[in-house]
Design an enzyme around this catalytic site. Structure first.
Site, PDB file in Angstrom:
ATOM      1  N   LYS A   1      -2.522  -6.646  -9.569  1.00 45.95           N
ATOM      2  CA  LYS A   1      -2.203  -6.786  -8.145  1.00 45.95           C
ATOM      3  C   LYS A   1      -2.825  -8.076  -7.653  1.00 45.95           C
ATOM      4  CE  LYS A   1      -0.013  -4.195  -5.083  1.00 45.95           C
ATOM      5  NZ  LYS A   1       1.069  -3.223  -5.327  1.00 45.95           N
TER       6      LYS A   1
HETATM    7  P1  NAD Z   1       5.920  -4.574   4.311  1.00 46.34           P
HETATM    8  O1  NAD Z   1       4.990  -5.648   4.654  1.00 46.34           O
HETATM    9  O2  NAD Z   1       7.359  -4.891   4.100  1.00 46.34           O
HETATM   10  O3  NAD Z   1       5.851  -3.415   5.429  1.00 46.34           O
HETATM   11  C1  NAD Z   1       4.651  -2.833   5.818  1.00 46.34           C
HETATM   12  C2  NAD Z   1       4.906  -2.032   7.089  1.00 46.34           C
HETATM   13  O4  NAD Z   1       3.713  -1.340   7.445  1.00 46.34           O
HETATM   14  C3  NAD Z   1       5.269  -2.909   8.283  1.00 46.34           C
HETATM   15  O5  NAD Z   1       6.203  -2.225   9.088  1.00 46.34           O
HETATM   16  C4  NAD Z   1       3.937  -3.037   9.019  1.00 46.34           C
HETATM   17  O6  NAD Z   1       4.100  -3.316  10.400  1.00 46.34           O
HETATM   18  C5  NAD Z   1       3.396  -1.648   8.796  1.00 46.34           C
HETATM   19  N1  NAD Z   1       1.958  -1.553   8.987  1.00 46.34           N
HETATM   20  C6  NAD Z   1       0.995  -2.441   8.654  1.00 46.34           C
HETATM   21  N2  NAD Z   1      -0.208  -1.996   9.038  1.00 46.34           N
HETATM   22  C7  NAD Z   1       0.008  -0.797   9.621  1.00 46.34           C
HETATM   23  C8  NAD Z   1      -0.831   0.159  10.218  1.00 46.34           C
HETATM   24  N3  NAD Z   1      -2.149  -0.037  10.275  1.00 46.34           N
HETATM   25  N4  NAD Z   1      -0.271   1.281  10.718  1.00 46.34           N
HETATM   26  C9  NAD Z   1       1.062   1.478  10.640  1.00 46.34           C
HETATM   27  N5  NAD Z   1       1.908   0.619  10.079  1.00 46.34           N
HETATM   28  C10 NAD Z   1       1.386  -0.507   9.579  1.00 46.34           C
HETATM   29  O7  NAD Z   1       5.314  -3.840   3.028  1.00 46.34           O
HETATM   30  P2  NAD Z   1       6.070  -2.908   1.980  1.00 46.34           P
HETATM   31  O8  NAD Z   1       6.467  -3.755   0.835  1.00 46.34           O
HETATM   32  O9  NAD Z   1       7.080  -2.081   2.682  1.00 46.34           O
HETATM   33  O10 NAD Z   1       4.866  -1.979   1.456  1.00 46.34           O
HETATM   34  C11 NAD Z   1       4.503  -0.775   2.114  1.00 46.34           C
HETATM   35  C12 NAD Z   1       3.724   0.108   1.152  1.00 46.34           C
HETATM   36  O11 NAD Z   1       4.534   0.395   0.000  1.00 46.34           O
HETATM   37  C13 NAD Z   1       2.430  -0.495   0.593  1.00 46.34           C
HETATM   38  O12 NAD Z   1       1.500   0.534   0.385  1.00 46.34           O
HETATM   39  C14 NAD Z   1       2.871  -1.078  -0.737  1.00 46.34           C
HETATM   40  O13 NAD Z   1       1.802  -1.233  -1.632  1.00 46.34           O
HETATM   41  C15 NAD Z   1       3.829   0.017  -1.173  1.00 46.34           C
HETATM   42  N6  NAD Z   1       4.797  -0.391  -2.207  1.00 46.34           N
HETATM   43  C16 NAD Z   1       5.633  -1.442  -1.999  1.00 46.34           C
HETATM   44  C17 NAD Z   1       6.574  -1.761  -2.970  1.00 46.34           C
HETATM   45  C18 NAD Z   1       7.582  -2.869  -2.769  1.00 46.34           C
HETATM   46  O14 NAD Z   1       8.486  -2.983  -3.596  1.00 46.34           O
HETATM   47  N7  NAD Z   1       7.519  -3.660  -1.712  1.00 46.34           N
HETATM   48  C19 NAD Z   1       6.612  -1.043  -4.170  1.00 46.34           C
HETATM   49  C20 NAD Z   1       5.749   0.025  -4.346  1.00 46.34           C
HETATM   50  C21 NAD Z   1       4.851   0.347  -3.347  1.00 46.34           C
END
Ligand code: NAD
Length: 424
Positions: free
Chosen positions: A113
């Site tokens: 990561k």
């Molecule tokens: P992103 O940046 O696209 O979206 C994150 C979202 O969370 C946004 O809407 C943001 O405003 C919101 N957010 C941030 N802080 C917050 C808070 N304190 N309270 C509420 N909402 C909050 O990120 P993403 O890629 O959608 O990732 C989200 C989660 O999914 C993370 O835990 C990431 O590790 C996990 N994840 C992502 C992927 C991927 O392919 N992008 C794959 C597996 C897991």
């Protein structure tokens, strides 16, 4: 008897949480001492300073990290996070979970990561490009298609992956699309990658609801975090007929018991950047949203939001961990003791993202590209297999579903390490 001599480099709440999960799983499968610590601790990490010239001519130095947890089962794989609260310990915990996830779903990868301490919303497009390119430049000898392959995570996206790929390609002197995944289609990105994580979450939610004899079309869904994963989960679940009754971002949430129009919310977000003042429902705080009565609760933002304070108050039937590490160890115990909530653990629930990243990497290496239907069909086949393996493990050993998933992932990494032996 082995003894780990590990400094406090990664010490943090979230790293300790990942370690406690590991310890519990290692105990459950009687992982021998000779292999335990080697499997547990990150292999290596790199911390870098990233100077960026700002709009006003000043220079800001940002701090960035990459942690490679395990390279025994293939090149390490894992996203890069741009967020103001990133710490080395958080990145290490996320890298650890990537190791168990790639192994659980049977991908030929290790786990890694990356992260940069920055609020990307405060940077101009040009500053963001400079930061992204500088991050890749500093990592150039540490990453590569056969070494470590990043992808998007919180605060990063396709465009950033494109800049990083271009930077790496310039360094090696030829196009090298397989160095990162989650790229724009025009640069060798895969069909279906953008929606893969959310589509995978929604698919597993549908499957588990079927097991619970609860049709997805009757389900009400609450989603915390409306970024890549949260919004794509909403789109896919809405398509299955579910009603999305609450969504949120870092500014707060929106609740509407009649259902939120997801298309409208996305259009609003594109122009306004946040959900503030979106008129599709009433405002609700991120904390209250988690305690709403619903069929499915999907945390899709950051770690450690389901805690000992709110675990007893959850009113969902299925908790689908789209985010990594949303549930603390103490909350886990409470949920297990309650016995009325089914849980899809993060390493299974959000694995669709890394599965399609793997497909993207394969397509880049072979220069042979697949259509979306093929990608989705292969994704769902892998998720079906992983779900079935987890549930078999759960029933066989009377484990929780998290313990079942973790033991499968950890065992495979430990087996690979044992088979390779200790060098030198
Ligand atoms: P992103 O940046 O696209 O979206 C994150 C979202 O969370 C946004 O809407 C943001 O405003 C919101 N957010 C941030 N802080 C917050 C808070 N304190 N309270 C509420 N909402 C909050 O990120 P993403 O890629 O959608 O990732 C989200 C989660 O999914 C993370 O835990 C990431 O590790 C996990 N994840 C992502 C992927 C991927 O392919 N992008 C794959 C597996 C897991």
């Amino acid at each position: 008897m082995s003894k780990a001599i590990v400094s406090s480099l990664y010490d943090s709440e979230v790293f300790r949480m990942a370690c406690r999960q590991f310890d519990q799983a290692a105990d459950a499968i009687n992982l021998p001492d000779t292999i335990r610590d080697r499997t547990k601790y990150p292999r290596r990490c790199l911390a870098v300073s990233l100077p960026v010239k700002r709009r006003d001519g000043s220079i800001t130095v940002f701090e960035g990290y990459r942690v490679q947890h395990n390279l025994s089962t293939g090149p390490s794989k894992g996203g890069i996070r741009f967020h103001q609260d990133v710490t080395l310990g958080e990145v290490a915990a996320l890298a650890m979970w990537m190791s168990w996830k790639t192994s659980l779903v049977g991908l030929p990868y290790g786990g890694a990561k990356g992260g940069v301490i920055v609020n990307p919303n405060e940077l101009s497009e040009s500053e963001l490009e400079h930061l992204s390119r500088r991050y890749m430049q500093e990592m150039v000898n540490f990453l590569g298609p056969n070494t470590d392959v990043p992808a998007p995570d919180v605060g990063t996206n396709e465009k950033i992956m494109g800049w990083m790929m271009d930077t790496y390609s310039n360094h090696v002197g030829h196009l090298s699309p397989a160095v990162v995944t989650g790229k724009p289609i025009a640069l060798g990105g895969s069909q279906g990658r953008r929606e893969a994580t959310g589509a995978g979450v929604a698919y597993l939610v549908k499957k588990y609801l079927e097991d619970m004899k609860m049709p997805v079309a009757d389900a009400s869904v609450v989603i915390q975090g409306f970024g890549n994963v949260g919004s794509e989960t909403a789109i896919a679940l809405e398509r299955y007929g579910a009603k999305i009754i609450a969504i949120s971002d870092y500014t707060g949430g929106i609740y509407n018991h009649r259902g939120i129009d997801i298309k409208k919310a996305l259009t609003y977000l594109r122009t306004q950047k946040t959900l503030v003042d979106f008129e599709g429902g009433e405002p609700i705080s991120n904390n209250d949203l988690l305690e709403l009565k619903c069929t499915v609760l999907v945390p899709a933002a950051l770690e450690r939001v389901i805690t000992e304070t709110n675990a007893a108050k959850l009113q969902c039937r299925l908790l689908a961990e789209a985010a990594n590490g949303p549930t603390t160890n103490a909350a886990d115990k409470i949920i297990e003791a309650r016995g009325d909530i089914e849980l899809i653990p993060d390493v299974l629930c959000n694995s669709g993202g890394v599965v399609v990243s793997y497909f993207e990497w394969l397509q880049n290496l072979s220069n042979y590209y697949w259509d979306r239907d093929e990608v989705m069909q292969k994704l769902f086949a892998i998720l079906d297999k992983a779900k079935s393996a987890v549930d078999t493990q759960k029933d066989k050993f009377k484990f929780s579903r998290r313990l079942a998933a973790l033991t499968l992932g950890i065992q495979r990494v430990a087996d690979a390490k044992a088979a390779r032996g200790l060098f030198p």
